[in-house]
Design an enzyme around this catalytic site. Sequence first.
Site, PDB file in Angstrom:
ATOM      1  N   ASP A  70       0.860  -1.185   0.000  1.00  0.00           N
ATOM      2  CA  ASP A  70       0.000   0.000   0.000  1.00  0.00           C
ATOM      3  C   ASP A  70       0.896   1.235   0.000  1.00  0.00           C
ATOM      4  O   ASP A  70       2.066   1.162   0.411  1.00  0.00           O
ATOM      5  CB  ASP A  70      -0.951  -0.017   1.204  1.00  0.00           C
ATOM      6  N   GLU A 129      -5.925   3.046   3.373  1.00  0.00           N
ATOM      7  CA  GLU A 129      -6.572   3.586   4.587  1.00  0.00           C
ATOM      8  C   GLU A 129      -7.972   4.107   4.267  1.00  0.00           C
ATOM      9  O   GLU A 129      -8.704   4.501   5.150  1.00  0.00           O
ATOM     10  CB  GLU A 129      -5.721   4.723   5.184  1.00  0.00           C
TER      11      GLU A 129
HETATM   12  C1  LIG Z   1      -3.855  -2.061   9.334  1.00  0.00           C
HETATM   13  C2  LIG Z   1      -4.857  -0.993   9.610  1.00  0.00           C
HETATM   14  O1  LIG Z   1      -4.734  -0.253  10.562  1.00  0.00           O
HETATM   15  N1  LIG Z   1      -5.896  -0.891   8.765  1.00  0.00           N
HETATM   16  C3  LIG Z   1      -6.971   0.036   8.911  1.00  0.00           C
HETATM   17  C4  LIG Z   1      -7.907  -0.114   7.761  1.00  0.00           C
HETATM   18  C5  LIG Z   1      -8.933   0.994   7.691  1.00  0.00           C
HETATM   19  C6  LIG Z   1     -10.311   0.508   7.439  1.00  0.00           C
HETATM   20  C7  LIG Z   1     -11.342   1.598   7.307  1.00  0.00           C
HETATM   21  N2  LIG Z   1     -10.853   2.883   6.928  1.00  0.00           N
HETATM   22  C8  LIG Z   1     -12.084   1.697   8.634  1.00  0.00           C
HETATM   23  O2  LIG Z   1     -11.801   2.596   9.434  1.00  0.00           O
HETATM   24  O3  LIG Z   1     -12.972   0.888   8.894  1.00  0.00           O
HETATM   25  C9  LIG Z   1      -7.694  -0.230  10.228  1.00  0.00           C
HETATM   26  O4  LIG Z   1      -8.236   0.739  10.806  1.00  0.00           O
HETATM   27  O5  LIG Z   1      -7.749  -1.384  10.708  1.00  0.00           O
END
Ligand SMILES: CC(=O)N[C@@H](CCC[C@H](N)C(=O)O)C(=O)O
Length: 374
Positions: A70, A129
Amino acid sequence: MMSLNELIQIRRSLHRIPELGFQEVKTQQFLYQYLQSLPQDNIEVVEWKTGLLVKVNGAAPTKTIGYRTDIDGLPIEEETSYDFKSEHPGMMHACGHDFHMTIALGALTHFAHNRPKDNLLFIFQPAEEGPGGALPILESDAFNKVRPDMIFALHIAPDLPVGTIGTKEGLLFANTSELFIDLEGLGGHAAYPHKANDMVVAGSHLVTQLQTIVARNINPLDSAVVTIGKITGGTKQNIIAEKARLEGTIRTLSPEAMKDVQSRIEAIVSGIETSFDCKAEIDYGANYYQVDNDPALIKDFKKFMETSKYHLIQSDMAMTGEDFGYFLREIPGFMFWLGVETDFGLHHSKIEPKEEALEVAVNLIIEYLSYQTN
Ligand SMILES: CC(=O)N[C@@H](CCC[C@H](N)C(=O)O)C(=O)O
């Protein structure tokens, strides 16, 4: 193999220019320029929105192996002790994507100089993100022309030591859904509450009621998360708020459980509309499919790790989300954690992952890809 110092210089350059999802213009340019410095004989670079797809053509290919990184940053004001802090106010690589990209470039550099037997595909994916780049990439012609037969990715792990890798077969990360709820009532003078419908009070009740979903509706033997991370509402301390907005995220261990949680949210919000005589709108924003590691590939990865000087541990499942899950829904593959040993967690303004982990990951990926293509 690039030296640790070369990897660190790349990581620091990328760290200075974090950009939000689908705005990764400088990042794409940096990656593109770096790729121009490699021998071009066996590599093909295709732009996809603000990302890149880089194919390394193998010498006698029978398959294509994908590695995905990413490339986007987060809306966080950096508070590290670095002298190479973000040059973009209010934005930061606080989830390790500067590491992930550097590691991809390190492995790519090796294979641009040492032609592999099979084809390799390095996917520099925007917007992990949010709003999510994996799903549109998977649907694109650009990707489908070079679609890999298997795929893998890594994520930095603040709580693992450098040299340690963690993963597991099956579910590694959760299903996610963003959650935005807008409430609209009737504003008014703070001294005349009976002539208004206060959305700060309605929003506060809503936050509390949402907590009952995990506590009272989810089977205690299952798991889910409903987090409200941000509340905004009102304009001034002596004005009754006409509007309030709740922003959060939902995490579940199956797509079915996600539907159940969302339908409970809808019922609760509808109850708030009735009891507070207001209007409400729900928006689920970006949704990510669970990261489900292929058991056979994990078994094989464990076998490979027995020959490695690095240490593999069995991870627990985490409620984090990753749109890499969409790749794994269609293509066999897996994700693993890379130890970077730092006191602050992912998405923290002070996170300082240990840069020695760059060399560990590049070595490991070169060795794993060489193992897979022989
Ligand atoms: C690895 C990590 O921290 N990923 C994020 C992915 C974001 C998902 C989306 N924007 C949400 O907030 O639901 C995480 O917050 O887990």
